[in-house]
Design a protein around this motif. Sequence first.
Motif, PDB file in Angstrom:
ATOM      1  N   GLY A  12      -5.403  -3.559   3.092  1.00 51.96           N
ATOM      2  CA  GLY A  12      -5.202  -2.068   3.282  1.00 51.96           C
ATOM      3  C   GLY A  12      -6.460  -1.244   3.203  1.00 51.96           C
ATOM      4  O   GLY A  12      -7.428  -1.933   2.642  1.00 51.96           O
ATOM      5  N   PHE A  32      -3.486 -10.507  -0.607  1.00 46.49           N
ATOM      6  CA  PHE A  32      -2.206 -10.681  -0.162  1.00 46.49           C
ATOM      7  C   PHE A  32      -1.483  -9.396   0.233  1.00 46.49           C
ATOM      8  O   PHE A  32      -1.536  -8.599  -0.186  1.00 46.49           O
ATOM      9  CB  PHE A  32      -1.445 -11.233  -1.411  1.00 46.49           C
ATOM     10  CG  PHE A  32       0.111 -11.673  -1.392  1.00 46.49           C
ATOM     11  CD1 PHE A  32       0.427 -12.997  -0.605  1.00 46.49           C
ATOM     12  CD2 PHE A  32       1.143 -10.755  -1.522  1.00 46.49           C
ATOM     13  CE1 PHE A  32       1.699 -13.196  -0.623  1.00 46.49           C
ATOM     14  CE2 PHE A  32       2.292 -11.157  -1.130  1.00 46.49           C
ATOM     15  CZ  PHE A  32       2.751 -12.376  -0.757  1.00 46.49           C
ATOM     16  N   VAL A  39       0.741   0.290   9.531  1.00 49.35           N
ATOM     17  CA  VAL A  39      -0.677   0.538   8.947  1.00 49.35           C
ATOM     18  C   VAL A  39      -1.748  -0.273   9.909  1.00 49.35           C
ATOM     19  O   VAL A  39      -2.800   0.165  10.176  1.00 49.35           O
ATOM     20  CB  VAL A  39      -0.875  -0.287   7.660  1.00 49.35           C
ATOM     21  CG1 VAL A  39      -2.480   0.005   7.079  1.00 49.35           C
ATOM     22  CG2 VAL A  39       0.203   0.317   6.636  1.00 49.35           C
ATOM     23  N   VAL A  99       9.912  -2.230  -1.108  1.00 55.05           N
ATOM     24  CA  VAL A  99       8.867  -2.514  -1.106  1.00 55.05           C
ATOM     25  C   VAL A  99       8.188  -1.868  -2.567  1.00 55.05           C
ATOM     26  O   VAL A  99       7.366  -2.861  -3.420  1.00 55.05           O
ATOM     27  CB  VAL A  99       7.968  -1.899  -0.017  1.00 55.05           C
ATOM     28  CG1 VAL A  99       6.539  -2.501  -0.136  1.00 55.05           C
ATOM     29  CG2 VAL A  99       8.354  -2.723   1.332  1.00 55.05           C
ATOM     30  N   ARG A 190       6.683   1.862 -10.468  1.00 51.11           N
ATOM     31  CA  ARG A 190       5.491   0.757 -10.253  1.00 51.11           C
ATOM     32  C   ARG A 190       4.700   0.869 -11.527  1.00 51.11           C
ATOM     33  O   ARG A 190       4.448  -0.037 -12.318  1.00 51.11           O
ATOM     34  CB  ARG A 190       4.687   0.761  -9.029  1.00 51.11           C
ATOM     35  CG  ARG A 190       3.801  -0.084  -8.766  1.00 51.11           C
ATOM     36  CD  ARG A 190       3.127  -0.052  -7.472  1.00 51.11           C
ATOM     37  NE  ARG A 190       2.243   1.185  -7.017  1.00 51.11           N
ATOM     38  CZ  ARG A 190       2.473   2.019  -6.180  1.00 51.11           C
ATOM     39  NH1 ARG A 190       3.426   1.519  -5.249  1.00 51.11           N
ATOM     40  NH2 ARG A 190       1.994   3.147  -5.652  1.00 51.11           N
ATOM     41  N   SER A 212      -6.307  12.245  -3.670  1.00 52.53           N
ATOM     42  CA  SER A 212      -6.322  11.801  -1.988  1.00 52.53           C
ATOM     43  C   SER A 212      -7.494  11.164  -1.746  1.00 52.53           C
ATOM     44  O   SER A 212      -8.481  11.554  -1.712  1.00 52.53           O
ATOM     45  CB  SER A 212      -6.192  13.274  -1.367  1.00 52.53           C
ATOM     46  OG  SER A 212      -5.017  14.010  -1.510  1.00 52.53           O
ATOM     47  N   VAL A 213      -7.295   9.879  -1.512  1.00 48.77           N
ATOM     48  CA  VAL A 213      -8.375   8.971  -1.325  1.00 48.77           C
ATOM     49  C   VAL A 213      -8.859   8.940   0.226  1.00 48.77           C
ATOM     50  O   VAL A 213      -7.619   8.977   0.995  1.00 48.77           O
ATOM     51  CB  VAL A 213      -8.012   7.667  -1.661  1.00 48.77           C
ATOM     52  CG1 VAL A 213      -9.448   6.743  -1.522  1.00 48.77           C
ATOM     53  CG2 VAL A 213      -7.604   7.655  -3.114  1.00 48.77           C
TER      54      VAL A 213
HETATM   55  N1  NAD Z   1      -4.626   6.378  -0.256  1.00 50.33           N
HETATM   56  C1  NAD Z   1      -4.269   7.258  -1.074  1.00 50.33           C
HETATM   57  O1  NAD Z   1      -4.800   8.487  -1.313  1.00 50.33           O
HETATM   58  C2  NAD Z   1      -3.611   7.160  -2.482  1.00 50.33           C
HETATM   59  C3  NAD Z   1      -3.411   8.226  -3.255  1.00 50.33           C
HETATM   60  C4  NAD Z   1      -2.380   7.621  -4.327  1.00 50.33           C
HETATM   61  C5  NAD Z   1      -1.906   6.447  -4.627  1.00 50.33           C
HETATM   62  N2  NAD Z   1      -2.309   5.540  -3.300  1.00 50.33           N
HETATM   63  C6  NAD Z   1      -1.796   3.987  -3.651  1.00 50.33           C
HETATM   64  O2  NAD Z   1      -2.578   3.200  -3.414  1.00 50.33           O
HETATM   65  C7  NAD Z   1      -2.149   2.069  -2.790  1.00 50.33           C
HETATM   66  C8  NAD Z   1      -3.061   1.393  -1.786  1.00 50.33           C
HETATM   67  O3  NAD Z   1      -2.996   2.572  -0.889  1.00 50.33           O
HETATM   68  P1  NAD Z   1      -3.715   2.743   0.659  1.00 50.33           P
HETATM   69  O4  NAD Z   1      -4.147   4.005   0.941  1.00 50.33           O
HETATM   70  O5  NAD Z   1      -4.627   1.781   0.611  1.00 50.33           O
HETATM   71  O6  NAD Z   1      -2.525   2.353   1.696  1.00 50.33           O
HETATM   72  P2  NAD Z   1      -2.521   1.075   2.909  1.00 50.33           P
HETATM   73  O7  NAD Z   1      -1.305   1.501   3.793  1.00 50.33           O
HETATM   74  O8  NAD Z   1      -3.881   1.242   3.580  1.00 50.33           O
HETATM   75  O9  NAD Z   1      -2.604  -0.191   2.218  1.00 50.33           O
HETATM   76  C9  NAD Z   1      -1.434  -0.762   1.776  1.00 50.33           C
HETATM   77  C10 NAD Z   1      -1.261  -2.200   2.165  1.00 50.33           C
HETATM   78  O10 NAD Z   1      -0.353  -2.854   1.733  1.00 50.33           O
HETATM   79  C11 NAD Z   1       0.377  -3.703   2.740  1.00 50.33           C
HETATM   80  N3  NAD Z   1       1.748  -3.829   2.434  1.00 50.33           N
HETATM   81  C12 NAD Z   1       2.699  -2.897   2.616  1.00 50.33           C
HETATM   82  N4  NAD Z   1       3.973  -3.501   2.482  1.00 50.33           N
HETATM   83  C13 NAD Z   1       3.870  -4.774   2.106  1.00 50.33           C
HETATM   84  C14 NAD Z   1       4.570  -5.623   1.556  1.00 50.33           C
HETATM   85  N5  NAD Z   1       5.917  -5.683   1.585  1.00 50.33           N
HETATM   86  N6  NAD Z   1       3.928  -6.823   1.216  1.00 50.33           N
HETATM   87  C15 NAD Z   1       2.739  -7.136   1.361  1.00 50.33           C
HETATM   88  N7  NAD Z   1       2.008  -6.309   1.552  1.00 50.33           N
HETATM   89  C16 NAD Z   1       2.338  -4.935   2.112  1.00 50.33           C
HETATM   90  C17 NAD Z   1       0.046  -2.975   4.015  1.00 50.33           C
HETATM   91  O11 NAD Z   1      -0.130  -3.874   5.029  1.00 50.33           O
HETATM   92  C18 NAD Z   1      -1.305  -2.445   3.704  1.00 50.33           C
HETATM   93  O12 NAD Z   1      -2.380  -3.296   4.236  1.00 50.33           O
HETATM   94  C19 NAD Z   1      -0.551   2.180  -2.763  1.00 50.33           C
HETATM   95  O13 NAD Z   1       0.000   1.750  -3.623  1.00 50.33           O
HETATM   96  C20 NAD Z   1      -0.598   3.772  -2.581  1.00 50.33           C
HETATM   97  O14 NAD Z   1       0.697   4.199  -2.897  1.00 50.33           O
HETATM   98  C21 NAD Z   1      -3.062   5.777  -2.478  1.00 50.33           C
END
Ligand code: NAD
Length: 372
Positions: A12, A32, A39, A99, A190, A212-213
Amino acid sequence: MTKNILVTGGAGFIGSHVARELVEAGYRVRAFDNLDPQVHGELASRPQYLPKEVELIRGDVRDPVAVRQALEDIDAVFHFAASVGVGQSMYRIHDYTAVNDLGTACLLEAIVENPIEKLVVASGMSIYGEGLYVDAEGRSHENTRRTPDALALGDWEPRDPKGRPLQPRPTPESKPAALESIYALGTHAREQAALIVGRAYDIPIVALRFFSVYGPHQALSNPYTGALAIFASRLMNNRPPVIFEDGEQRRDFVHVHDAARACRLALESDRANGMTLNIGSGQSYTVREVAQGISRVLGRSQLQPEITGEYRMGDVRHCYADISRAKAVLGFTPEVTLDEGLLELTRWLATQVAVDHVARARSELQERGLTL
Ligand SMILES: NC(=O)c1ccc[n+]([C@@H]2O[C@H](COP(=O)([O-])OP(=O)(O)OC[C@H]3O[C@@H](n4cnc5c(N)ncnc54)[C@H](O)[C@@H]3O)[C@@H](O)[C@H]2O)c1
């Protein structure tokens, strides 16, 4: 000795940048990830942006056997696998809970059976609900919540009990959680489950509360998460960014390179063990400002944002990070300014095709009464 690191959700957005950061620092990395179609697209295969040195195991974090196998010979874990999206979590309640809560439970059980040296778990700003505010007398308000009546009238700013608008301030980790969506509930679960298990089994845990990343490789066709990616996908399809409320809500946009560095620092520093740390830029911008910024760098300033005047269930007015704890504990200092980050984003966007699903996502919320 080279350490072996497992990154769940490693294909991700944040996970893949962390994987690259770790590979460049000499770690061996295994990702993994189930390559969730929302996505990665329906015909998902290994993303090209994932460094070739990274081993990718395709598997689901809810599958105990697959998770146990992924943990073999692993020294430390980053847990990023999640369903990500505030609005969508309000109707796909089962999926998000499965999830984000049960997936984490599955990973934690496997870690208890196969102890590791460290777990860094993704948390986020969603757990705060509204950020920290002060009133006219300078008193802090940690438990602000806007009323449905005020929101229906478009009265967006949170108010004190005397009805006076409150002023937002950077939100520190000490602000109590206020969970406004199923996504926030899962994020909090989590984080807290990891900290509880870490304390009980003496496993060092760090929870990083990302704001917000943004940056390259954020899913452009996922209309449920990533304001900047969503705005970009609209603009690239010659449509204006869609902004809820009046666009004056404040957020903290942190570049993914800074977020990835913070992750490596959290892995390498013992001082952060057992802690929650905000990871943001320490700067706040209004949503309208960033929408205009991305329009400008994409050369589409004529596409002025569409301001809907609608409230989306689960949204907060202002929340931006106080990052002093991450600075003190990790020595974390954000390096990428918003202007630099937007320029880099544009260079990457120029190589991408974005499918715009914003209208569908918006009508899904409207049909369910999740907007006012
Ligand atoms: N992007 C942001 O601004 C942000 C802000 C706060 C928190 N987060 C947290 O950071 C983490 C990563 O976020 P991200 O922006 O990279 O999101 P993303 O959706 O790009 O990445 C999440 C990854 O998890 C995988 N995934 C989803 N369900 C799954 C499952 N059941 N088993 C295995 N893999 C699974 C997806 O295929 C994806 O590659 C998340 O936990 C999110 O809640 C992100």
